[in-house]
Design a protein around this motif. Structure first.
Motif, mmCIF file in Angstrom:
data_model
loop_
_atom_site.group_PDB
_atom_site.id
_atom_site.type_symbol
_atom_site.label_atom_id
_atom_site.label_comp_id
_atom_site.label_asym_id
_atom_site.label_seq_id
_atom_site.Cartn_x
_atom_site.Cartn_y
_atom_site.Cartn_z
ATOM 1 N N LYS A 392 0.829 -1.205 0.000
ATOM 2 C CA LYS A 392 0.000 0.000 0.000
ATOM 3 C C LYS A 392 0.865 1.256 0.000
ATOM 4 O O LYS A 392 0.580 2.229 -0.714
ATOM 5 C CB LYS A 392 -0.937 -0.002 1.207
ATOM 6 C CG LYS A 392 -1.914 1.163 1.191
ATOM 7 C CD LYS A 392 -2.954 1.052 2.291
ATOM 8 C CE LYS A 392 -3.936 2.217 2.221
ATOM 9 N NZ LYS A 392 -4.983 2.113 3.266
ATOM 10 N N ILE A 441 -6.552 -1.654 -3.535
ATOM 11 C CA ILE A 441 -5.509 -1.758 -2.518
ATOM 12 C C ILE A 441 -5.429 -0.476 -1.693
ATOM 13 O O ILE A 441 -5.292 -0.505 -0.469
ATOM 14 C CB ILE A 441 -4.141 -2.061 -3.162
ATOM 15 C CG1 ILE A 441 -4.138 -3.443 -3.818
ATOM 16 C CG2 ILE A 441 -3.016 -1.946 -2.142
ATOM 17 C CD1 ILE A 441 -4.280 -4.590 -2.837
ATOM 18 N N LEU A 442 -5.525 0.688 -2.363
ATOM 19 C CA LEU A 442 -5.372 1.958 -1.661
ATOM 20 C C LEU A 442 -6.577 2.298 -0.793
ATOM 21 O O LEU A 442 -6.434 2.971 0.237
ATOM 22 C CB LEU A 442 -5.130 3.092 -2.669
ATOM 23 C CG LEU A 442 -3.805 3.046 -3.435
ATOM 24 C CD1 LEU A 442 -3.730 4.207 -4.428
ATOM 25 C CD2 LEU A 442 -2.616 3.092 -2.484
ATOM 26 N N THR A 445 -8.545 -0.729 3.689
ATOM 27 C CA THR A 445 -7.539 -0.810 4.761
ATOM 28 C C THR A 445 -7.410 -2.221 5.329
ATOM 29 O O THR A 445 -6.455 -2.504 6.054
ATOM 30 C CB THR A 445 -7.917 0.153 5.899
ATOM 31 O OG1 THR A 445 -9.233 -0.173 6.375
ATOM 32 C CG2 THR A 445 -7.895 1.598 5.411
#
Length: 508
Positions: A392, A441-442, A445
């Motif tokens: 990340k 992915i970003l 969390t």
């Protein structure tokens, strides 16, 4: 008695060269052709940057053809003064470009022609044009460039200060052209001049100390490269941002030089048992000086009247400091897992870059994003992309790389760094960086992606010059460059070279 010979001239008109006779090089037609009733074939444009610094020490007849009218020159000079000089001055507003250069442009032809070359290259700079070969759109700039060098060669009145400024302008021209070898040579010459000077403007000194960094990134070896003395009181008591920057630039140059000295041991080319103890002593000393500099910056920041410009400059300084600290400690370690110790630094670098991206969204400076003479945030974010194992963090650094920086920062090309980072992440994590995957992915969390093992890590890479056009299965044409990755071999004692391709971003 031996007949007195003449210096061989390789720059005569086409007709005289074909007849193998001496040309008097009159313009626009030579007198010899006129006298013999022949058609003068004119003069070929000199090869791109055909004059080295050794050549410039010898005075020869001018061979540079006329380029543009004076009205065009006035327009290009005004473009430099109004657009380029403020953009190159950086967040601190170094007076070198807006004051020293613009003032000297009026007085000195060599400076004026160098500035005209920069203006022409800057205005026509296209970050998505991956063909670095000489083209017609650069012909005018190259003519100006050669005229500037010819004036340096023939002038008998150039002061040392003027010659140093011109050498910096020549470095800028080569940055815009992407010519690494020529940029390093001009930098070498400028450093030699700097070493001979007893007094120098602080703005010019700051420019030269920053220039001292880039050759150690782009040259495998720099035998006989001039040394540069550190400024007095390196970071112990910071009085302004210019002094803070100059002190950190000197520290960064020393860190990168030490990193290159450790490279043979880190990459397994030399036995780590043979590392000279003096390198570890230097490493410890630099680490102590970096901490002292950071303490000085914190003290200075407490008393600083904050504004957007000073905050932008402080962000860059802090990111450079974090990267220097990580570089310094990683330089002596072969184990890539050691990089995990710097997760907090990686996160802080990304946080600062995110703050910079947010501030840039508030002010539209599209022209300033094209080119930066100094190293900005992009190469430092690229370091995070290469060394951080946490997906990340490295993905966010990769996305920010082209957002917060210029298309080219000195010799660092953001599109190439973007392509390299993309391929390294894909290889190490075994993924394909599609837009949907990156967004997932970003934003999620909860995802904790598997970290690549030490065997999967890429130790180093090398990109070949030249770009080729590749046609995908769906018929799309993309630009790509060949890259070689250095990875661990089966016996773990040596590195093996693996060929791959990086795909360069297209204009959106």
């Amino acid at each position: 008695m031996t007949r007195k010979g003449f210096e061989k001239v390789r720059t005569g008109c086409i007709t005289c060269k074909a007849r193998k006779v001496k040309c008097d090089e009159e313009k626009p037609r030579c007198s010899r052709c006129i006298a013999s009733h022949r058609v003068c074939g004119g003069y070929r444009t000199p090869p791109v940057v055909s004059f080295s610094w050794n050549d410039l020490l010898q005075v020869r007849p001018s061979t540079i053809p006329s380029s543009t009218s004076s009205s065009n020159q006035l327009r290009d000079l005004d473009f430099f003064r109004c657009i380029i000089a403020p953009a190159l001055s950086g967040p601190l507003g170094n007076l070198f470009w807006a004051h020293h250069v613009c003032q000297l442009t009026i007085q000195e032809p060599a400076t004026r022609y160098a500035v005209l070359a920069i203006s022409s290259l800057y205005e026509r700079f296209d970050p998505f044009s991956y063909d670095c070969s000489f083209s017609d759109k650069h012909r005018v700039a190259i003519c100006y460039y050669n005229k500037a060098m010819r004036h340096v060669a023939s002038s008998t009145h150039l002061s040392v200060d003027t010659t140093l400024i011109v050498s910096i302008l020549f470095v800028c021209i080569e940055f815009l052209r992407g010519n690494t070898i020529a940029a390093i040579e001009h930098c070498r010459h400028g450093l030699r001049i700097l070493g001979s000077m007893k007094q120098i403007s602080p703005n010019i000194s700051a420019i030269m100390r920053h220039l001292y960094i880039f050759p150690f990134f782009f040259a495998a070896a720099l035998p006989g490269f001039p040394l540069i003395q550190a400024p007095m009181s390196v970071g112990y008591h910071i009085i302004d941002l210019l002094q803070a920057t100059e002190a950190l630039d000197c520290l960064m140059a020393r860190v990168v030089k030490l990193l290159r000295t450790f490279d043979p041991f880190r990459l397994g080319i030399a036995d780590t048992a043979e590392i000279p103890p003096s390198l570890f002593l230097t490493q410890h000393e630099l680490d102590r000086e970096l901490d002292t500099w950071r303490a000085g910056l914190s003290e200075f920041e407490r008393n600083l009247d904050s504004n957007d410009q000073s905050q932008a400059h402080l962000r860059i300084l802090k990111v450079r400091w974090h990267v220097c600290k990580a570089w310094l400690q990683m330089s002596s370690h072969q184990d890539e897992m050691f990089c995990d110790r710097f997760r907090d630094q990686f996160e802080r670098i990304v946080d600062l870059a995110r703050e910079e991206a947010t501030s840039k969204m508030l002010v539209k400076t599209e022209r300033a994003k094209v080119f930066s003479f100094e190293m900005g945030l992009s190469p430092l974010l690229h370091f995070v992309v290469l060394k951080c194992r946490f997906l990340k963090i490295r993905l966010e650094a990769w996305c920010l790389l082209r957002t917060v920086g210029c298309a080219r920062e000195s010799l660092w090309d953001s599109n190439e760094m973007y392509g390299i980072g993309k391929r390294i992440i894909e290889r190490e994590h075994g993924v394909e960086l599609s837009p949907s995957f990156v967004t997932r992915i970003l934003e999620d969390t909860r995802i904790d992606y598997t970290l690549p093992s030490d065997d999967q890590r890429i130790r180093d890479s090398f990109v070949e010059e030249g770009t080729e056009t590749y046609v995908d299965l769906d018929g799309s044409r993309v630009n790509r460059r060949k890259i070689f990755f250095f990875v661990c071999s089966d016996d773990q004692n040596e590195l093996r070279r693996v060929q791959d391709w990086i795909y360069l971003p297209e204009r959106s």
